[in-house]
Design a protein around this motif. Sequence first.
Motif, short mmCIF file in Angstrom:
data_model
loop_
_atom_site.label_atom_id
_atom_site.label_comp_id
_atom_site.label_asym_id
_atom_site.label_seq_id
_atom_site.Cartn_x
_atom_site.Cartn_y
_atom_site.Cartn_z
N HIS A 157 0.84 -1.20 0.00
CA HIS A 157 0.00 0.00 0.00
C HIS A 157 0.88 1.26 0.00
O HIS A 157 0.61 2.22 -0.73
N GLN A 158 1.91 1.23 0.82
CA GLN A 158 2.81 2.39 0.92
C GLN A 158 3.53 2.62 -0.41
O GLN A 158 3.71 3.76 -0.84
N ALA A 161 1.19 4.23 -2.93
CA ALA A 161 0.88 5.61 -2.55
C ALA A 161 2.04 6.54 -2.85
O ALA A 161 1.84 7.67 -3.31
N GLN A 162 3.28 6.08 -2.62
CA GLN A 162 4.45 6.93 -2.79
C GLN A 162 4.95 6.96 -4.23
O GLN A 162 5.22 8.03 -4.77
N GLN A 165 1.34 6.35 -7.02
CA GLN A 165 0.23 7.26 -6.73
C GLN A 165 -1.08 6.72 -7.31
O GLN A 165 -1.89 7.46 -7.88
N PRO A 167 -4.40 4.60 -6.00
CA PRO A 167 -5.10 3.99 -4.86
C PRO A 167 -5.19 2.48 -5.05
O PRO A 167 -5.71 1.99 -6.06
N GLN A 197 -7.24 -1.87 -7.82
CA GLN A 197 -6.69 -0.54 -8.06
C GLN A 197 -7.75 0.37 -8.69
O GLN A 197 -8.49 -0.05 -9.58
N ARG A 208 -5.19 12.08 -3.60
CA ARG A 208 -5.18 11.56 -2.23
C ARG A 208 -4.51 12.58 -1.32
O ARG A 208 -3.84 13.51 -1.77
N LEU A 211 1.43 12.97 1.76
CA LEU A 211 2.15 12.14 2.72
C LEU A 211 2.55 12.99 3.91
O LEU A 211 2.38 14.21 3.93
N GLU A 227 -11.71 11.26 -0.45
CA GLU A 227 -11.55 10.17 -1.40
C GLU A 227 -12.79 10.02 -2.26
O GLU A 227 -13.91 10.29 -1.83
#
Length: 333
Positions: A157-158, A161-162, A165, A167, A197, A208, A211, A227
Amino acid sequence: MTAEVPGRLPDPVAEQDRITPFQVDTLDVRGRIVTLGPAVDAVIAGHGYPEPVSRVLGEAVALGVLLGTALKFDGRFILQTQTDGPVRMLVVDFETPDKIRACARFDAELVAAATDTRPAAMIGRGHLAMTIDQGPDMSRYQGVVELAGQGLEAAAHQYFAQSEQIPTFVRLAVAEEMTATADGTKRSWRAGGLMVQFMPADPERMARADLDPGDAPAGIEPGTVAEDDAWVEARTLAATVEDHELVDPALSSERLLWRLFNERGVRVFAPRPVTNFCRCSVETIRDMLNRFSLDDRQHMVEDGKITVTCEFCSSRYIVEPSEVGIPDASATD
């Protein structure tokens, strides 16, 4: 005249070793579900890993297949951890379109003494590297995620997201199956995974929250972004999946996806096989040995032979010293 297009009914039971893509158009999500039986069991059983190591490696294999099958070109996807936990390193090597191999390194004493044997605890702290290799003529792409005791699901998940990008929701599961046979109880490993996804046509809908702002001045609140409702619904539905559903040999991927998304309508595409393999051979072992210095090769000789065991498949190779440029083995230590 029109050609008849045959329909494909859901399989009544889970097929072994396959990846099944799907799409929920009304929620703008795409995903894949993986079911692994003999392929992951061959990886684990071939090494005789302790149960906690087997479980964490099974999760890594399922994640490697979920991510590796996203490649749209010939190449390799390599997932590797390096951490301070009882399981020091995990390596999953996926070669398109369908080949998988994996191995683990661990501290046997720490594994035996561990009171918390959850996969996240077995991994510990360190980093997870995900590498895309398109071949010798292309640059490698690598994404790195910190592992701080959160496990592979959270790390995935991380990463998305990083780095991507996008979801993303990931669920992994591993189980040991016991089957009664005439020769007694047969034990084998199964693994499964689900990845969903959110990929709408309008990229603004994927926005989103930022961070962690890091060294932002005191009193500055990080920005918040609502969201998209479709993604919230899709993620909520996907999160209802149970671990046992992902590894149940009596439940097919199609039927599981119907359970999760039938109210919104789900399109399931033709599955693809996944096979356990290893690219090791006498030739690759010789090539590897020749990369060492002559002095190093000489010190590898024991009883007049060089013995090499493949970390992935445990195959043993015996190489004559003369085959790797050592003319007189009797002169070595």
